[in-house]
Design an enzyme around this catalytic site. Structure first.
Site, short mmCIF file in Angstrom:
data_model
loop_
_atom_site.label_atom_id
_atom_site.label_comp_id
_atom_site.label_asym_id
_atom_site.label_seq_id
_atom_site.Cartn_x
_atom_site.Cartn_y
_atom_site.Cartn_z
N PRO A 298 0.82 -1.21 0.00
CA PRO A 298 0.00 0.00 0.00
C PRO A 298 0.86 1.26 0.00
CG PRO A 298 0.11 -0.89 2.22
CD PRO A 298 0.85 -1.86 1.32
N ARG A 300 -0.75 5.00 -1.26
CA ARG A 300 -1.68 6.11 -1.04
C ARG A 300 -2.51 5.98 0.24
NH1 ARG A 300 -3.79 8.72 -5.70
NH2 ARG A 300 -3.22 6.79 -6.75
N TYR A 340 -3.76 14.19 -14.03
CA TYR A 340 -4.89 13.26 -14.01
C TYR A 340 -6.23 13.97 -13.89
CZ TYR A 340 -1.03 10.39 -12.10
OH TYR A 340 0.16 9.77 -11.87
N CYS A 366 4.21 28.91 -16.16
CA CYS A 366 3.76 29.39 -17.47
C CYS A 366 3.13 28.29 -18.30
CB CYS A 366 4.96 29.98 -18.20
SG CYS A 366 5.71 31.25 -17.20
N GLU A 367 2.06 27.74 -17.82
CA GLU A 367 1.29 26.72 -18.54
C GLU A 367 -0.15 26.88 -18.11
OE1 GLU A 367 2.37 23.35 -19.88
OE2 GLU A 367 4.50 23.41 -19.37
N1 LLP Z 1 2.97 -1.50 -5.93
C1 LLP Z 1 3.30 -1.22 -7.20
C2 LLP Z 1 4.02 -2.21 -7.99
C3 LLP Z 1 2.97 0.03 -7.75
O1 LLP Z 1 3.30 0.29 -9.00
C4 LLP Z 1 2.27 0.98 -6.97
C5 LLP Z 1 1.90 2.28 -7.50
C6 LLP Z 1 1.96 0.63 -5.63
C7 LLP Z 1 2.32 -0.61 -5.15
C8 LLP Z 1 1.25 1.57 -4.70
O2 LLP Z 1 -0.02 1.92 -5.16
P1 LLP Z 1 -1.00 2.77 -4.21
O3 LLP Z 1 -1.33 1.90 -3.02
O4 LLP Z 1 -0.29 3.99 -3.80
O5 LLP Z 1 -2.16 3.04 -5.08
N2 LLP Z 1 0.92 8.92 -9.46
C9 LLP Z 1 -0.37 8.30 -9.37
C10 LLP Z 1 -0.33 6.94 -8.76
C11 LLP Z 1 0.63 5.99 -9.46
C12 LLP Z 1 0.76 4.67 -8.79
C13 LLP Z 1 1.92 3.90 -9.32
N3 LLP Z 1 2.13 2.63 -8.70
C14 LLP Z 1 -1.32 9.24 -8.63
O6 LLP Z 1 -0.88 10.32 -8.21
O7 LLP Z 1 -2.50 8.96 -8.47
#
Ligand code: LLP
Length: 438
Positions: A298, A300, A340, A366-367
């Site tokens: 986990p 986020r 996003y 500047c975007e």
């Molecule tokens: N494990 C792997 C292999 C991953 O690629 C990721 C996230 C996680 C775990 C953790 O995922 P989470 O629990 O945080 O959802 N930048 C994007 C999110 C990209 C996630 C990439 N991989 C955003 O700001 O929403």
């Protein structure tokens, strides 16, 4: 999860600290995190799985599995915090002290885990593009598991391990081909995505791996995407992975762990993600009483709502079609809205009485894509502080120096104390590696 902030004496506080005190001491823009909220979310995640699994796996309690590496020493679920969500070493250290392992995707992240005092044997290494150097460094460091994402990577790791007379612990990352119904940029478990391998390929890779003297099969891995707000895709993916686990068992390939990745969503606006308890119970039901240790990655869910971005309004710019509140934070600090179309709540630190107006909250870059929030009803004046909420995950970690903007400071609140866990960058640092032509 404990609420990150509350209004007290007409001002937003994180724990016992008024946000104006953070701005006064450290300036803006600044990411502000709560130690209590971070610890609470970690404990909630861990507790939910401990109790969900206790009810489904009573027959295994106390038997344990053979101790072979840091991942397999107990049947309790292992949380491997996804470092990419927020890699500040103070945060990694906090989780390490709570017993966390880590999911990394580069040796840079491995170096952070080491600097933070994390247990390297509880590290799993994900990612489709691990270089020879990265494989070697991680192997020598003694990480717990390589999550292999392709046939070519399997062969590369075997060669690297053989070159060092070592044996590399591996999982195959399976792409279960389920749709997590999230933003297309953060979907990872569909056949069209670059991640993992199809189930048929996985079977073949396990057979190949078994024949490799320098690879040791320890687990299986899958991660289907991010900001997932439904349970169905998880239980579907798990069921598919379990089919494969059974097929492997039939061939005499026994696994020590099942890594179900991360991805559980949080509430930014009006989403209703499943509670951690509901998620844990649904997975535990499908999992039943199997001998493998469950692992999770986990990101986020542990940090997203434990942090905010504090910014100050530089100008108010009314216009015929739109009013702009121009703040000192920008897309280089929090890229999610631009990338996003993501929603982050915007809260005035000292709410005012008066007639509200609709504002786009934008930065100085500047975007036209440099916006943090759109059409928000606010009563604000120049100089006011705003809290841009839910910025603990993929905020600082995706920040850049675009427009030669120094990265923001990061501050951890602990009760009534504030700790600067990352100093604001200085402009001179930004071009220190550059040189003039002779
Ligand atoms: N494990 C792997 C292999 C991953 O690629 C990721 C996230 C996680 C775990 C953790 O995922 P989470 O629990 O945080 O959802 N930048 C994007 C999110 C990209 C996630 C990439 N991989 C955003 O700001 O929403």
């Amino acid at each position: 999860m404990a609420a990150l902030h509350q209004l007290r004496d007409e001002e937003l506080h994180v724990e016992d600290v008024p946000l104006s005190a953070v701005a006064q001491r450290f300036g803006t823009p600044t990411f502000v995190y709560s130690r209590a909220a971070l610890s609470a979310s970690y404990r909630e995640f861990e507790g939910a799985f401990k109790s969900a699994l206790a009810t489904t796996s009573a027959s295994y309690v106390g038997t344990g599995t053979q101790v072979t590496n840091g991942l397999a020493d107990t049947r309790a679920p292992l949380i491997c915090y996804a470092v990419k969500a927020n890699p500040n070493i103070a945060i990694l250290n906090l989780f390490a002290r709570l017993g966390s392992g880590f999911d990394i995707v580069s040796v840079g992240e491995l170096a952070r885990v080491v600097a933070a005092g994390g247990d390297v044997s509880k590290v799993v290494f994900s990612g489709v593009g691990k270089s020879v150097d990265e494989l070697r460094t991680a192997l020598q460091a003694g990480i717990g598991c390589f999550n292999i994402e392709s046939t070519a990577e399997l062969h590369r790791l075997e060669r690297v391990a053989a070159g060092h007379g070592a044996v590399a612990p591996i999982s195959i990352r399976v792409n279960p081909d389920v749709n997590p119904n999230t933003h297309p940029y953060i979907t990872t478990g569909l056949t069209e995505n670059k991640f993992g391998v199809a189930r048929e390929v996985a079977l073949d890779l396990y057979r190949k791996a078994r024949a490799c003297a320098h690879l040791r099969i320890v687990g299986i891995d899958c991660h289907i995407g991010s900001q997932i707000t439904e349970i169905g895709p998880y239980t579907d993916a798990l069921a598919r992975v379990l089919e494969l686990v059974d097929q492997l068992a039939d061939e005499g390939i026994a696994l020590e762990h099942l890594d179900l990745g991360g991805g559980l969503g949080i509430r930014y606006r009006d989403e209703s993600p499943p509670s951690i308890d509901a998620y844990a119970q649904a997975l535990a039901r499908v999992y039943g009483a199997r001998p493998q240790r469950l692992m999770f990655e986990p990101g986020r869910i542990l940090v997203g709502n434990a942090g905010l971005l504090l910014a100050r309004i530089e100008y108010l710019k009314p216009g015929p079609v739109k009013n702009f509140a121009i703040v000192d934070a920008a897309m280089n600090d929090l890229m999610r809205p631009a990338l996003y179309d993501a929603y982050h709540a915007v809260l005035p630190v000292k709410p005012r009485l008066g007639t509200s107006m609709l504002y786009d909250v934008v930065g100085p870059i500047c975007e036209s894509g440099d916006w943090l929030a759109r059409s928000r009803s606010l009563v604000v004046e120049e100089g006011d502080l705003l809290a841009i909420d839910s910025a603990g995950a993929y905020g600082m970690s995706m920040s850049s120096n675009y427009n030669t903007r120094p990265r923001a400071a990061e501050v951890m609140i602990d009760g009534d104390r504030m700790f600067e866990i990352r100093a604001r960058e200085r402009v001179a640092q930004l071009f220190e590696g550059e040189s003039l032509l002779p």
